[in-house]
Every structure is written in structure tokens, then in C-alpha cells.
Design an enzyme around this catalytic site. Sequence first.
Site, short mmCIF file in Angstrom:
data_model
loop_
_atom_site.label_atom_id
_atom_site.label_comp_id
_atom_site.label_asym_id
_atom_site.label_seq_id
_atom_site.Cartn_x
_atom_site.Cartn_y
_atom_site.Cartn_z
N GLU A 14 0.80 -1.03 -0.05
CA GLU A 14 0.17 0.12 -0.05
C GLU A 14 0.78 1.38 -0.14
O GLU A 14 1.54 1.48 1.05
CB GLU A 14 -0.97 0.09 1.35
CG GLU A 14 -1.84 -1.08 1.30
CD GLU A 14 -2.83 -0.83 -0.03
OE1 GLU A 14 -3.06 0.34 -0.30
OE2 GLU A 14 -3.43 -2.04 -0.41
N CYS A 65 -2.09 9.67 2.80
CA CYS A 65 -1.72 8.99 1.46
C CYS A 65 -3.07 9.38 0.35
O CYS A 65 -2.82 9.37 -0.46
CB CYS A 65 -1.88 7.51 1.71
SG CYS A 65 -3.00 6.79 2.54
P1 NAD Z 1 8.75 4.93 4.14
O1 NAD Z 1 8.68 4.01 2.89
O2 NAD Z 1 9.92 5.88 4.31
O3 NAD Z 1 8.88 4.05 5.38
C1 NAD Z 1 7.72 3.13 5.83
C2 NAD Z 1 8.23 2.00 6.72
O4 NAD Z 1 9.36 0.99 6.04
C3 NAD Z 1 8.87 2.29 7.92
O5 NAD Z 1 8.64 1.37 9.11
C4 NAD Z 1 10.38 2.15 7.49
O6 NAD Z 1 11.46 2.02 8.40
C5 NAD Z 1 10.31 0.98 6.47
N1 NAD Z 1 11.32 0.85 5.51
C6 NAD Z 1 12.01 1.81 4.96
N2 NAD Z 1 12.80 1.15 3.91
C7 NAD Z 1 12.73 -0.22 3.93
C8 NAD Z 1 13.27 -1.51 3.19
N3 NAD Z 1 14.08 -1.35 2.41
N4 NAD Z 1 12.88 -2.58 3.77
C9 NAD Z 1 11.77 -2.65 4.64
N5 NAD Z 1 11.09 -1.74 5.33
C10 NAD Z 1 11.79 -0.50 4.98
O7 NAD Z 1 7.40 5.50 4.14
P2 NAD Z 1 7.02 7.06 5.09
O8 NAD Z 1 7.85 7.90 4.91
O9 NAD Z 1 6.94 6.33 6.55
O10 NAD Z 1 5.29 7.00 4.82
C11 NAD Z 1 4.98 7.86 3.87
C12 NAD Z 1 4.37 7.23 2.89
O11 NAD Z 1 3.61 6.13 3.03
C13 NAD Z 1 3.75 8.14 1.71
O12 NAD Z 1 4.51 7.66 0.55
C14 NAD Z 1 2.24 7.70 1.75
O13 NAD Z 1 1.40 8.06 0.71
C15 NAD Z 1 2.56 6.24 2.11
N6 NAD Z 1 1.25 5.78 2.68
C16 NAD Z 1 0.44 4.85 2.10
C17 NAD Z 1 -0.67 4.38 2.47
C18 NAD Z 1 -1.78 3.39 1.85
O14 NAD Z 1 -2.45 2.96 2.65
N7 NAD Z 1 -1.47 3.47 0.41
C19 NAD Z 1 -1.10 4.65 3.93
C20 NAD Z 1 -0.09 5.71 4.60
C21 NAD Z 1 0.95 6.10 4.15
#
Ligand code: NAD
Length: 498
Positions: free
Chosen positions: A238, A272
Amino acid sequence: MTDMDINTHKLHPTNPRTGESAGSVPLTSVDSIDDVVARSRAALETWGSLTHQERRPHLKALLKTTLKNEDRIADVLISETGKSKSLAHLEVIAALTAIDLYSRKAAKMLKRRKGSSWPMVGTKGWTEYRPLGVAAVITPWNYPFYLSMLSTIQAIAAGCTVVLKPSEVTPLSGELVARLASEAGLPSDVIQVVHGAGDVGAALVASDVDVIAFTGSTAAGKKIAAVAAETLTPVILELGGKDAMIVLDDANVKRAAIGAVAISMLNAGQTCVAVERVYVMDGVYDEFLARTESLVRKLSIDTGTSNDVGPFISPTQQDIVASQVNDALAKGAKVVVGGETHSTKHGTWYAPTLLTDVDHTMTVMRDETFGPVLPIMRVSTEEEALALANDSPLGLHGSVWSKSKSRAERVASQMTTGTVAINDHGINFFYPTIELGGTGESGLGSHMGDTGLKNFSVARSITEARTLPTTQLLGVKFPFRVSPRRWKLLAKALFWWR
Ligand code: NAD
């Protein structure tokens, strides 16, 4: 914001509004991930073998404990995200809705499904849903309690055990999911939490888990999908969005303006499914602009305790938003309201902003903004609005506004996003009874509705010969010596009358 202290091996999240410490959690070492997953696998033996009826009291207890702790959860959310009290409570309600739904409906959603036996006469067949195993749940910081609870409740309702890796920016909200489960009396290790940044998430993804549910950025989602592909581990992604809102020339403009401003500014735009771009038809453009301008002028940045536009989670967010607005201005856009950054010793904000004269050469119309910015573009026709709305690699959500039900539904059906709202925006995100998932670079799969549970299940089909095995009905030497003539006769008998 979070400090990662390597000496104390702790994460120290701070309130991005006040700079105050929110608390701390121990960092999980990458080397210990395999042990954590092994404990989840051991817990799976009992949890995964319970019936839905046996699991249900545990899920109900989690619902009651979450409800009882509403203020405590809201306080944790406020302390590490800086979001308003009102929004923090809204997030708890979203989590409660998901727990309630999956605790009541898991048995029905994952009920054994009988298949028609035609043309395999004399047989019976069905599909049953078994827990996939150990689930890795990785979540972001913008709705950290709701999103951590949502995937976790789905996984445990389907009979999986969970290793949750919340965002390093909001570890306390994730930690709370496991604490509440423990206070509700769930068996130990059914939900475990590991803490750290992307490296800990990456170690979890590469470990011996059976399914990965990731909510976060498109960039991280692609990396996770690549690793999961090595072992063909199922993955639900997501990811980010660039939601378009289409305002047709027969829309209720007052309602559309309120919707646009409310959902673009919610959580300082860090949602999001925020409205990230608006296409308004000529006939209602002037009224829509006047109304949105007056609404945005009433909002201010909230450095204190109002419920207006709060702080960014980190200064990086402010940089992204400022650079997108500056890029738009350099290419001819106009700021109608806002357009300024605001920073204190502790936090960063962006003024609620309305932009016009925008086009698709500008990053503010193409890349996820995640800030309180509302760019509005005038269009002449419904077709032009649709073409522009669909002109994005991201396909999370969108909306259509019109007083005509049939027209709105027709336009909605032509939007290429995974979800669409009519005369509303973003509510699908708080609507767990139906599917929610992005198309294109916004994700893989869907994470609500029945699918939300089936993601954590393996669909096994079982067939049973009730009379003679099919292999014998067609002759002892079936299938090796059945003549083509007999196959042709069978095909005719089965289908000529259809
Ligand atoms: P992010 O991708 O930077 O981090 C999300 C999570 O992934 C964190 O826990 C992070 O530590 C982990 N992570 C980062 N790199 C990783 C890797 N290589 N392997 C495994 N885990 C890893 O995102 P963010 O900045 O925390 O959140 C914002 C983003 O989330 C925005 O793009 C937003 O649109 C999206 N989002 C989507 C939804 C949805 O339902 N589609 C909901 C909320 C947020």
C-alpha cells in the site's frame, strides 16, 4: 522526529511541534530478527490452529482494551506525530472500526466456499482458507496506530502471528499495539514488535516470514517487492498517491470546496489519500476558486493547540513541499493563498496554500506532495479532466463531484485509480468493509474488505470423489487410451446446448 542513539541502543521520538521527548524504545538488532521470527513461528502452532470462534474472544478483548485506552493512545500519537487531539481520536476510531469488523466477521469472510462440481459429476469440491503463517507488518508514520493495528488485526484474525516493524519515527504507536494485545490477554508472541529504521525492516523482509504487508512509500515498496520475489513470498503493498479530484460543471460547489480543503489539509497534507490536485470545469471554476480561497484563508498554521494545519513530521517534508511550490512558481503558477514556510526551534510547517495556473510540467502536479497545498487547474470538458486525472503513474484514490448520480458514476468508472469516491474524498481509507488498494505505482493487492483477511490466508482447494473416481468413470485406461472421438462426443454433450 526521532533520534537513533547507537550508544544506548534506543530510539528517542520527539514531538515535532514542541521538541519534547515522547519516550524511548530499545532498538532491535538486525542479528536478532531471525530469533524473533522463530518465536512467532512457535506461537503460530497454537494460534494458527484455533478456530475463528476460539480466536474471537481474544479479538473482542483487544477491542475493549483499545476502547478503554483511547486517551492513552491519543496522547502517544500526539506526543510523537504532533498531530491535533481531534485527529488523534479520529485515528483511534478508525482502528476500533477495523478491530470490530474483523473480530465479528472473520469467520464469515473466511468461510469454506463450495464449488460447483459441473462437469465433474459425482464429486464435491471446496476452498478453505488456512493461515499463511508468520506475517511481517511494516508501517509508516502518518497514521501510525491505525495502520499498524489494521494489518495486524487482519493477520491475527486470519490466524497468523505478527512481527510488526513500525516507522522509526513513530515507534511508540506501534509498540502500543503489542502492549494493548498483551493487556487484553492475547497469548505471548502472537504480536511482537521490532524497532529500527529501514535496515531492520529489510532484515525482517529477508527473514523466514510467510507474508509481508507493507504500507509506505513507493520507493521502499519496490525494494521490498524485489526481495520478496527471491522467495516468492506473498507481498501486499500500500504505497503513495497523487489523488485527483474532478469537479464537474453540475457539482454542488459549496460541498466540493469544503471537501477539497478539508482533505488536502488534513494532517498537514500528510495523508496518503489527500486531495493532491483538482481539475475544475469552466462552468464552476470561478465559484469553486472563490469558495476554496475563502476556506483556506480561514485556516492557519497550528503551532499551538488549534486543530488547523499542524507541523511536518520532519524538516525533510518541508523541503519537499517548498521545492515543489517553487518549481511551480518558476513555471508560471500563482499562489492565491499561503506559499510560505514557517519554522521554530522545534518544528517545521507550511502555510495552507492554494495554487492556480498549474500544469503537468510541474512536480506539484506529478509527484506526491504530502503537504498542505491545493493546486487547482481549469479544464473545459469532462474528457480533459479524466485524461489529466489519469495522467499519473500513481493510482491510489480519486474523486468525482457532480449532482448527477449517473454522470458521476460514469466518470468514476473511467478513473484508473484503485478506489474512487463520489461527492466525497478519502473516506475509502476509513471504510474497511470494502477493498482498498492502489493501481500502478501505488501498490499491489488490496488491504481491506474480505481481501484484507484473504491476504493472510492460503486458499486451499479440496476435492472428494463421492461415487466412482472421475478417472474411472471414463474407462479404466483413462486418460491414456480415451479416443479423440470420445472426447469430442463428451465436449458436444457438455456444451452444445449452452
Ligand atoms: P517509508 O517507505 O519511508 O517507510 C515506511 C516503513 O518502511 C518504515 O517503517 C520504514 O522504516 C520501513 N522501510 C524503509 N525502507 C525499507 C526497506 N528497504 N525494507 C523494509 N522496510 C523499509 O514511508 P513513510 O515516509 O514512513 O510514509 C509515507 C509514505 O507512506 C507516503 O508515500 C504515503 O503515501 C505512504 N502511505 C500509504 C498508505 C496507503 O494505504 N496506500 C497509507 C499511509 C501512508
